[in-house]
Structures are given as C-alpha cells and as structure tokens.
Write an enzyme that holds these catalytic residues in place. Structure first.
Site, PDB file in Angstrom:
ATOM      1  N   GLU A  55       0.839  -1.198   0.000  1.00 36.23           N
ATOM      2  CA  GLU A  55       0.000   0.000   0.000  1.00 36.23           C
ATOM      3  C   GLU A  55       0.881   1.257   0.000  1.00 36.23           C
ATOM      4  O   GLU A  55       0.609   2.222  -0.721  1.00 36.23           O
ATOM      5  CB  GLU A  55      -0.910  -0.010   1.230  1.00 36.23           C
ATOM      6  CG  GLU A  55      -1.943   1.084   1.272  1.00 36.23           C
ATOM      7  CD  GLU A  55      -2.837   0.982   2.498  1.00 36.23           C
ATOM      8  OE1 GLU A  55      -3.538   1.977   2.785  1.00 36.23           O
ATOM      9  OE2 GLU A  55      -2.834  -0.067   3.174  1.00 36.23           O
ATOM     10  N   GLY A 100      -5.518   5.355  10.909  1.00 42.11           N
ATOM     11  CA  GLY A 100      -5.898   5.170  12.300  1.00 42.11           C
ATOM     12  C   GLY A 100      -5.073   4.123  13.014  1.00 42.11           C
ATOM     13  O   GLY A 100      -4.798   4.238  14.205  1.00 42.11           O
TER      14      GLY A 100
END
Length: 555
Positions: A158, A212
């Site tokens: 990612e 997060g």
C-alpha cells in the site's frame, strides 16, 4: 454509460480498483489513451513520459463510489459479499465504462487494514466468494488466476503504491535524470537478476501516510545507503511511452500501532497506568451500585473537555482536558518507543529497521492524517512550517472546550466533533512522528528547492491515493517495448491455490479427502488380494490332488 456522441472515450483504456478498507469499499475508475494512439506521429523525444492517467469520467464527476461497511464485516457470511456488497459497486462501474470496453478493462479488489485483522481462514472465504462473483457474474477482464486481482495487500505494498502515486502527480518521475537507457529485451531480462543498480535518482519524493492503525514510509535512499541496504529495497519498474525502462530501488515499511487511533489508545492506557501506580486501588469496583468514576488530567485535550473511556472494565476513567501542548508533546514522545532495541541498524523508532534518510536528497509528501491534522482546523496544509503549526496547536489546546464548540457552530464548518476533540492530541502526535520519529528538521532553508515536508490531498484535481499508483503500474506495464518482448520477472511465491483462489481450506480438504480415498482403495485391494491368494491356494491344492489321482489311474 458515457455519451456515444463524445469523442473523449475513443481510443481509451480503462482500469477499475476497489479499495476494500476497514470502514467500507470504494470503487475508483481510471482511464488513459491507448498507447499506440498517443505515440502515432509523435517525435520519440516527446514520448519519454509515463502515460497520462485520468479519471474514468470525462467531467471528473462520476468516477468513484463507496459502500459501507467494509468487506471484513462479511466474515461470518462470506457467501453474501457478492450480492450484498460488490454488486452495487460493479453495477456503478458498468455505468461508467463503455460497454464495448468492459471485457478489455482489468478490475482489482485490493483489501487493506480491516481484512488484515481477520483470521486467515475468514480472509480466504471472503476472497473466494468475491472471486466467484467477479469472475462468473461479470465481464470485466481478469487473468486466469483470480488471486492476481482479488487479494489482501500488505501495508508495505500500500505504501509503495502511494509512493508511485505521489511521484507521478508531483513530477518526480518526469524530471528524473537517472540511468534508464533503452536496452534490448535480453538486457532487460538480465536487469531482473541484478542485486543492485547504481542508479541515483535525485528528484523522487519520499512518501508518508498515516491512518488510524498504522503509518507508512517509502523513499529512495541515497546511493551509499542503497548499497548498504540493497536487500531491504523493493524494485519498481516503470516504462515510458517510448518503450524505455525506469528502475527505482525503494525502501518501504509500516509501523503498526502508530496510526492516530492506536496511538491514542496506547496513550490512554499509559495515563491510567500512571494514575493507578500512584493512587490507592478501588476495591471491588464491579460490586458497587454505581460504578466509580476516576478523573485523570489530560494535557492532550482542550481545557475542561471530559471524555470517558468505556472500553475498559470498571472503574470508569474520565479524562479531563488541561490543555497544555508542550506537556502533551512530552507525554506522547514515549509512545514512539525510541528505546526499543534495534536488532538491524539503523532504526527510526520502535526498533523498526530503516536506512538513514539523507535530507539533502529526500523531500517528503504526507497524505491522509498528515493533511487532515494540518489543514482541517489549522488551515496549514501544504508546505510545513513548524513554528506556525506549534503556535496554532498551543492556542487550540489551551482553549476552553465550550469556546471551541461555540466557534465551531458559528463557523458552519464541516469538521466533525470527534476531530475537534482529538485535534490537540493528533497535533502533538504528528509533530513527534515527523521530527522525533522520522527526524525531519524543524527549521530549514528551502530557497530554490522543495520543502523537506509538505502535506497534500489533491494535485491537479486528482486525489492522491494509492489506487492511482496501482493504475500507473497497470498502464505502464502494457506499453510495447521498442526492442523485443517485455521480459518476465523472476517467479515470486504465489499466494494463491492451485485453482487460482485464496481458499486454502478447500484445497486442504480436497487433498486430504483424496488421500483418504486412495488409502481406502489401497486397503481394499490389499485385502481382496490376500483373500484371493488364500482362496487360490486352496483351490490349487484340490486341483493338484485330483490331477495326481488321474495320473495314478492312467498308470
């Protein structure tokens, strides 16, 4: 479906990515002009660029759609992920991509944080169900192995896609003057076998992403560091429209537990532990008619903001804001775990190995929380200015909560209440990660050069997203080479089963069942042969007796 009267969609390729995140899945459609169409009649000197990736819609309006919740919520009923989750997204894509291009359009479902938290067998069941639906219920292009298109990607991958997206949009590749000469197919094939290329690229940007749960970093180390840590680098290969190859050696890593939400969770645990170590323990809090509530001062909340943590067992702990940014910086610094042993030098924090960063070469771009925390309330997105940020953060933290809420309602801003509550903490955490974790200098001279750090959300009307990086790779990898065919990269371990799916459990069951059946058949045949041997021996003796009697009579 695009208008049939528009010429925009002519000679255009499309690509579809489903970003299957923890809170929901977002489908995004990108497009680019066919390579042969773009190259026709052009001077080769004008083609040393990457394909131009655009949104899938001519007007940039209808190109993405999100559904909630995330696909990880189908852990207990994976067979429903197609009809109840993917159908709406794929139906949307069919409205965007022209019908005559659907079968030529690749589609990818790439799952991130939410799916990584599931047990492997639940991941496998969801992915297989998604594979079944996409392969057999739709006409989008997929390779023979579904797992090449439907998979859970690592935080590192990612981050790598994000690095590509940022450099694509910021021109980091366009200005590259590294060593990417035209080579024939044999030389290209050999390049895959090289452990390290001495290419040094001076214009690529480093990439920072914070969510997060985790934060990622990706960058090209300088030449010396690249040689020292060659085995830690990932090779990125891109092709320009003139068929030339560009090669990059990128370091990428993930710091799990260092996103804003996880950092806040660890911070609360530390505050509670510090309190209980210096105060008398409450006896039998569960037996109380009313649960006791313990008040703990929290410098990382605006003054008089009260937040109660209900996730922990009794007693209840309520954090009361005292609004001191400097103290908040000191308290959150320990969350970096800089004292953890580094087994593979050098490390940034938490013992995670990272090559040394040369800030005379590396300039960083931050997205996601780096942008939101800087921009949404402080309006300081873009070029990083530590002094301005510190001033804004100190003023905000030391404000009374009632005044913050009152100003929030008067301004009519779209910022939500939880962000207002966490802004002071997130600001301190951002500063610690940037300066004490990654080591970006607080002051710098940027005359005539890019800033060492800047936060970004949108560039040229294109949102910075790792999905864009995936599409840059997709479009680049289909460019015909000038000399010979594109070489195949060395085989990597395949993370799919023999049927092209992720459902290893099915394959294990099939394998064990087949082995069991084989053993049963073998046992049966052995028993039958043994019985036959005993029976055959008895009949043979009878025949030998009768034959002896006949010989006796004849003689």
């Amino acid at each position: 479906m695009p208008s049939i009267t528009s010429t925009w969609s002519f000679n255009r390729n499309y690509g579809v990515v489903i970003d299957a995140g923890s809170s929901g899945s977002r489908i995004q459609i990108y497009s680019w002009k066919e390579h042969d169409y773009v190259r026709k009649g052009k001077d080769p000197k004008d083609l040393h660029i990457l394909p131009t990736i655009e949104l899938g819609d001519e007007f940039g309006i209808k190109w993405q759609k999100k559904v909630e919740p995330g696909i990880s919520s189908f852990a207990l009923n994976p067979s429903e992920v197609g009809e109840k989750h993917l159908k709406e997204l794929i139906d949307f894509a069919l409205e965007v991509v022209p019908s005559y291009e659907v079968s030529n359009t690749p589609i990818y479902l790439l799952a991130t944080a939410g799916m990584r938290l599931l047990p492997l067998h639940q991941q496998a069941a969801i992915l297989q169900s998604a594979c079944d639906y996409i392969m057999f219920q739709n006409r989008f292009k997929m390779m023979e192995k579904c797992s090449d298109h439907v998979q859970v990607i690592s935080g590192e991958k990612e981050g790598l896609y994000g690095w590509i997206a940022v450099n694509y949009l910021m021109g980091g590749f366009e200005k590259d003057e590294g060593d990417h000469k035209v080579t024939d197919s044999q030389q290209l094939q050999q390049s895959y076998d090289n452990d390290f290329s001495s290419t040094k690229h001076m214009t690529t940007f480093g990439f920072l992403d914070m969510g997060g749960a985790s934060t990622q970093i990706a960058f090209e180390p300088n030449l010396d560091e690249s040689k020292k840590h060659a085995n830690d680098l990932t090779t990125v290969l891109l092709w320009t429209l003139d068929g030339q190859q560009m090669e990059y050696k990128v370091f990428v890593t993930t710091f799990l537990g260092y996103g804003t939400n996880e950092a806040r969770r660890r911070y609360i645990e530390d505050r509670i532990q510090n309190y209980t170590s210096t105060h008398e323990k409450i006896a039998n809090p569960d037996s109380s008619l009313e649960q006791p509530n313990v008040l703990i001062n929290d410098p990382c909340l605006p003054i008089d903001l009260l937040l109660t943590d209900t996730a922990l067992p009794p007693p209840l702990y309520t954090l009361q804001g005292t609004g001191n940014f400097e103290q908040c910086l000191n308290y959150t610094y320990s969350l970096l775990n800089k004292s953890v042993t580094c087994f593979d030098e050098p490390c940034l924090f938490n013992g995670v190995h990272t090559p040394s960063i040369d800030f005379t070469v590396n300039n960083f771009i931050g997205i996601s929380e780096y942008w939101y925390t800087s921009h949404d309330i402080f309006d300081l997105g873009g070029k990083w200015d530590y002094e301005k940020f510190e001033t804004k953060a100190s003023d905000y933290c030391s404000s009374k909560w009632d005044n913050i809420v009152s100003n929030y309602h008067k301004s009519g801003t779209l910022t939500n209440l939880p962000r207002l509550e966490m802004q002071c903490f997130k600001a301190a955490w951002l500063v610690n990660v940037l300066h004490n974790g990654i080591g970006i200098p607080k002051s710098e001279s940027t005359i005539g050069k890019p800033p060492l750090f800047q936060s970004i959300d949108v560039i040229d009307n294109m949102q910075v997203s790792w999905t864009l990086g995936k599409m840059v790779l997709e479009a680049s990898s289909t460019i015909p080479l000038i000399f010979g065919a594109r070489p195949k990269p060395p085989p990597n371990p395949q993370h799919h089963g023999i049927f092209g799916y992720y459902n290893f459990m099915v394959e294990w069951i099939i394998g064990i069942s087949s082995l069991t059946v084989l053993l049963i058949i073998t046992w049966y045949m052995c028993c039958k042969l043994e019985i036959g041997r005993l029976g055959f021996g008895f009949r043979s003796r009878k025949r030998r007796v009768r034959f002896g009697e006949l010989l006796y009579k004849l003689t």
